[in-house]
Design a protein around this motif. Structure first.
Motif, short mmCIF file in Angstrom:
data_model
loop_
_atom_site.label_atom_id
_atom_site.label_comp_id
_atom_site.label_asym_id
_atom_site.label_seq_id
_atom_site.Cartn_x
_atom_site.Cartn_y
_atom_site.Cartn_z
N LYS A 98 38.61 -39.99 104.33
CA LYS A 98 38.21 -39.39 103.06
C LYS A 98 37.34 -38.15 103.24
O LYS A 98 37.26 -37.30 102.35
CB LYS A 98 37.47 -40.43 102.21
CG LYS A 98 38.33 -41.62 101.81
CD LYS A 98 37.51 -42.67 101.08
CE LYS A 98 38.35 -43.89 100.78
NZ LYS A 98 37.54 -44.96 100.11
N THR A 134 44.06 -36.63 104.47
CA THR A 134 42.96 -37.08 103.63
C THR A 134 43.50 -37.42 102.25
O THR A 134 44.71 -37.33 102.01
CB THR A 134 41.86 -35.99 103.56
OG1 THR A 134 40.71 -36.51 102.91
CG2 THR A 134 42.35 -34.73 102.86
N ASN A 135 42.61 -37.83 101.33
CA ASN A 135 43.06 -38.18 99.99
C ASN A 135 42.77 -37.09 98.97
O ASN A 135 43.29 -37.12 97.86
CB ASN A 135 42.43 -39.50 99.53
CG ASN A 135 40.92 -39.45 99.50
OD1 ASN A 135 40.30 -38.66 100.21
ND2 ASN A 135 40.31 -40.30 98.69
N ASP A 136 41.93 -36.11 99.32
CA ASP A 136 41.63 -35.01 98.41
C ASP A 136 41.02 -33.88 99.22
O ASP A 136 39.97 -34.04 99.83
CB ASP A 136 40.65 -35.47 97.32
CG ASP A 136 40.28 -34.32 96.39
OD1 ASP A 136 41.18 -33.58 95.98
OD2 ASP A 136 39.08 -34.17 96.08
N ILE A 168 48.11 -34.80 102.29
CA ILE A 168 47.46 -35.73 101.37
C ILE A 168 48.21 -37.06 101.45
O ILE A 168 49.38 -37.17 101.07
CB ILE A 168 47.48 -35.21 99.92
CG1 ILE A 168 46.79 -33.84 99.85
CG2 ILE A 168 46.79 -36.21 98.99
CD1 ILE A 168 45.35 -33.84 100.28
N GLY A 186 48.26 -41.61 101.28
CA GLY A 186 48.01 -42.67 100.32
C GLY A 186 46.77 -43.49 100.67
O GLY A 186 46.48 -43.73 101.84
N HIS A 187 46.09 -43.94 99.63
CA HIS A 187 44.92 -44.80 99.80
C HIS A 187 44.72 -45.61 98.51
O HIS A 187 44.86 -45.05 97.43
CB HIS A 187 43.65 -43.97 100.08
CG HIS A 187 42.47 -44.80 100.47
ND1 HIS A 187 41.63 -45.36 99.55
CD2 HIS A 187 42.04 -45.21 101.69
CE1 HIS A 187 40.72 -46.07 100.16
NE2 HIS A 187 40.94 -45.99 101.47
N SER A 203 51.52 -40.70 104.47
CA SER A 203 50.73 -41.30 105.56
C SER A 203 51.58 -41.43 106.81
O SER A 203 51.12 -41.18 107.93
CB SER A 203 50.19 -42.67 105.14
OG SER A 203 49.45 -42.60 103.95
N GLY A 230 38.78 -44.75 105.33
CA GLY A 230 40.03 -44.46 104.63
C GLY A 230 41.16 -44.12 105.57
O GLY A 230 42.33 -44.11 105.18
N LEU A 256 45.39 -43.75 105.31
CA LEU A 256 45.83 -42.36 105.23
C LEU A 256 46.67 -41.93 106.42
O LEU A 256 47.61 -41.14 106.28
CB LEU A 256 44.61 -41.45 105.11
CG LEU A 256 43.84 -41.58 103.80
CD1 LEU A 256 42.44 -40.97 103.92
CD2 LEU A 256 44.60 -40.92 102.66
N HIS A 274 35.65 -37.51 93.82
CA HIS A 274 35.62 -37.60 95.28
C HIS A 274 34.39 -36.88 95.81
O HIS A 274 34.13 -35.73 95.47
CB HIS A 274 36.88 -36.97 95.88
CG HIS A 274 38.14 -37.69 95.57
ND1 HIS A 274 38.51 -38.86 96.20
CD2 HIS A 274 39.14 -37.43 94.68
CE1 HIS A 274 39.67 -39.28 95.72
NE2 HIS A 274 40.07 -38.43 94.80
#
Length: 424
Positions: free
Chosen positions: A47, A71-73, A86, A88-89, A96, A123, A127, A404
């Motif tokens: 993350k 990452t997620n964002d 980007i 999944g989480h 991923s 995370g 990810l 985030h």
């Protein structure tokens, strides 16, 4: 927002600010390794990966040969030399898997004299992912989703994840040889064990297939395992496929745990004291079922006998065994249970929130509660029974929404105590 609730949020935010990557990346950068390297590759997952990569670009500039993070964002951190995916989480998605395949492909091009700077944060287990041969992504997602709801702790979940992967548990580091590897770690696990954080793709792993199997047995999940996953684990138990990378086999890989929950707690303490609170840090290793933890913390607050006003701080990560059909996360559930336990203590305000800004599958980091907030609220018990804390706090207007935060050092609990109305 009610005054004391607003103060609790202010203290929480100060803790989160102290563990932003710009606070620690320079101090952890392996300057001598970087100076000696022929080529530098920056890889990362988690993350905080985008914020960490942004700092790496500022520090290394054109010395970076190539880079890839998942990452997620990543929106606030445009990167010029490092590619971003980007993923999944809290469960992996197709991106991923794409990130996992891309990193394994890059690993095949490593040479002696190369340096891989790996940026790891919470995370990463979801990810950055891959799937065993013959196991569809959907089956992997299904198992990981059930694990998340089972009440298993992070060490247990990651033991399973590592043994359904060719990346996790030091296996990526094994593939990156002969390059030198230096991993900068932002810890999101109690005790800061680097083998557990993000399932440790570049860190030696002491867990085994037998450990992973024991976790699945403990939570009653073996009987429902899809055939592909069952076959893979049985092969591992029979030593027909390789184990994860074990301690003593990773001389080319080093790491630095750069920031953790304790740093956030110290910063929160400083803010609470600046606001006039007599402050005590209870622990940075909170674990266990959220409802039970809430009861323990509430009792500690009620039993407090020191000077007022007071602030009790704690950190860690609880679990929730999901049996209801509601919406929420561990921090929201913990706060709701604490609110019930503190219904006769109007002088206490309780906050619990995730430092990553995301609590469970919701858009809230957590919640804050006291009797002022509860006075016009519906009965909390049905919401707690249905694991539906989000909708309860949505009605009271006391969800904490930060978005985030681009960091992740588990959760912070802030308990504010004013002078009780009567002596106990």
């Amino acid at each position: 927002m009610e005054h004391f609730a607003a103060q609790a949020i202010e203290i929480f935010r100060h803790g989160v600010a102290a563990v932003q990557p710009q606070q620690f990346m320079r101090a952890c950068m392996p300057q001598e390794l970087a100076a000696a390297a022929k080529r530098i590759f920056v890889l990362g997952a988690g993350k905080a990966a985008a914020a960490m990569a942004h700092e790496a670009e500022q520090l290394l500039e054109d010395r970076i040969t190539q880079g890839l993070i998942v990452t997620n964002d990543a929106s606030p951190f445009p990167l010029s030399r490092i590619q971003t995916i980007i993923g999944g989480h809290p469960v992996p998605d197709q991106n991923s898997l794409i990130a996992g395949m891309a990193m394994l492909e890059m690993a095949g091009a490593m040479q002696a004299g190369d340096l891989v700077l790996f940026l790891l944060s919470g995370g990463a287990s979801a990810l950055l992912a891959d799937a065993p041969e013959g196991v569809p992504l959907g089956e992997l997602q299904g198992l990981f989703d059930v694990l998340l709801k089972s009440g298993a702790n992070i060490r247990e979940m990651n033991a399973v994840r590592k043994h359904l992967s060719a990346i996790k548990g030091g296996q990526l580091a094994r593939r990156l040889h002969p390059a030198d590897i230096y991993t900068i770690i932002l810890s999101d696990v109690p005790g800061n064990d680097p083998a557990v954080i993000g399932s440790g793709p570049t860190v030696a792993d002491p867990s085994t297939f037998a450990d992973a199997w024991a976790v699945l047995e403990k939570y009653g999940l073996v009987k429902d395992l899809p055939s592909g996953i069952l076959h893979h684990l049985q092969q591992g138990l029979a030593a027909q496929i390789p184990e994860t990378a074990k301690p003593g086999t990773m001389a080319h890989a080093r790491h630095c745990v750069a920031a953790s929950n304790s740093i956030a707690l110290e910063a929160a303490r400083n803010k609470a004291e600046a606001l006039g609170y007599h402050t005590t840090i209870l622990t940075d290793t909170i674990t266990g079922e959220a409802k039970e933890t809430a009861h323990r913390l509430a009792q500690q607050a009620i039993a407090y006998e020191g000077p007022f006003p007071a602030c009790l701080l704690a950190g860690g990560e609880t679990t929730v065994h999901v049996t209801g059909r509601g919406k929420g996360g561990r921090n929201q559930e913990l706060t709701l249970a604490a609110g019930i336990a503190l219904k006769d203590a109007p002088y206490i305000t309780f906050l619990s929130a995730g430092t990553d800004g995301i609590d469970g599958p919701t858009d809230a980091a957590g919640a804050v509660v006291n009797t002022h907030i509860l006075q016009h609220a519906p009965d909390a018990h049905p919401y707690l029974h249905n694991n539906d804390a989000y909708h309860f706090f949505e009605k009271t207007g006391s969800l904490l929404k930060t978005g985030h935060t681009h960091t992740n050092v588990m959760d912070l609990m802030v308990i504010l105590l004013q002078q009780p109305p009567t002596f106990r």
